[in-house]
Design an enzyme around this catalytic site. Structure first.
Site, PDB file in Angstrom:
ATOM      1  CB  CYS A  85     109.794   8.851 -62.052  1.00 24.24           C
ATOM      2  SG  CYS A  85     108.901  10.027 -63.099  1.00 24.24           S
ATOM      3  CB  CYS A  86     107.787   3.999 -62.857  1.00 27.33           C
ATOM      4  SG  CYS A  86     108.597   4.171 -64.461  1.00 27.33           S
ATOM      5  CB  CYS A 140     107.386   8.949 -69.855  1.00 26.91           C
ATOM      6  SG  CYS A 140     105.915   8.542 -68.873  1.00 26.91           S
ATOM      7  CB  CYS A 171     106.594   1.324 -65.735  1.00 27.39           C
ATOM      8  SG  CYS A 171     105.003   0.524 -66.064  1.00 27.39           S
TER       9      CYS A 171
END
Length: 228
Positions: free
Chosen positions: A114-115, A196, A222
């Site tokens: 996702c990062c 996030c 991240c």
């Protein structure tokens, strides 16, 4: 991409004064420098220094689509308050997001991916042409940053300027108060480090400021500051 040795020498001579460092960098590099800011818990101080040194310096904000609403509101409020005139939102490629995260839940089962999708790839694309980037990282934020230099040369030749590398959390807080800078609204709710929304939790007293990031996972970064 490599920065000339005489420019590096000039920047290192200003390491102990964030405003002079940023002003010198702006004068030497012009449009070849950009600031990376999350508009997070301690972002206001670095951005205040940027506004004092060169208010038109490009500031890049990663709009991941997963931010707390408070962060998005703070981004607009702080930019207006400081008079920053060149804040730009960096977003993921929409087609890539639809292909690799169609349900929007990639963060839950593969936070690294996702990062990579929402932070590393779009920022790499946006900063590829900049030989120098400015960050708000500090040595005291986590053990992974304990040896962080103010002027940091990356393996690929790009330079990261970390004007607040030696500042403690208390020093940042005190200077923000002295300057009357507006705090991120989530700080008072126990969020000393804000990423996030799905992957950030409040932390307890005396815990590492970043312990609420990817809580319960070995993940601590991240990837935007660890890639070469």
């Amino acid at each position: 991409m490599s920065v000339a040795s005489e420019i590096l020498t000039a920047l290192r001579s200003e390491e102990h004064d964030p405003v002079r460092l940023l002003r010198s960098a702006s004068n030497l590099l012009g449009d070849e420098i950009a600031v990376m800011s999350s508009f997070g818990a301690e972002s206001a101080l670095l951005l205040a220094f940027v506004a004092e040194a060169a208010p038109d310096m490009r500031v890049l904000f990663l709009e991941t689509g997963k931010h707390f609403p408070e962060t998005l509101a703070y981004r607009s409020e702080l930019a207006r308050f400081l008079g920053l005139t060149n804040v730009q939102d960096i977003k993921s490629d929409l087609a890539q997001v639809k292909d690799r995260d169609p349900t929007g839940e990639l963060w839950a089962f593969d936070p690294d991916a996702c990062c990579q999708l929402r932070k590393v790839e779009p920022l790499d694309a946006a900063t590829l042409s900049f030989p120098v980037l400015v960050t708000g990282r500090k040595r005291g934020q986590a053990s992974t940053r304990a040896a962080l230099p103010v002027v940091e040369e990356k393996p690929d030749g790009q330079v990261r300027l970390n004007p607040l590398a030696s500042w403690s959390a208390d020093e940042v807080t005190d200077e923000m108060k002295r300057r009357g800078l507006p705090p991120h609204p989530l700080v008072s709710k126990g969020y000393p480090s804000i990423g996030c929304a799905p992957c950030t939790r409040p932390v307890g007293e005396n815990q590492d400021a970043r312990s609420g990031r990817w809580a319960g996972l070995p993940k601590t970064e991240c990837g935007i500051h660890t890639a070469s």
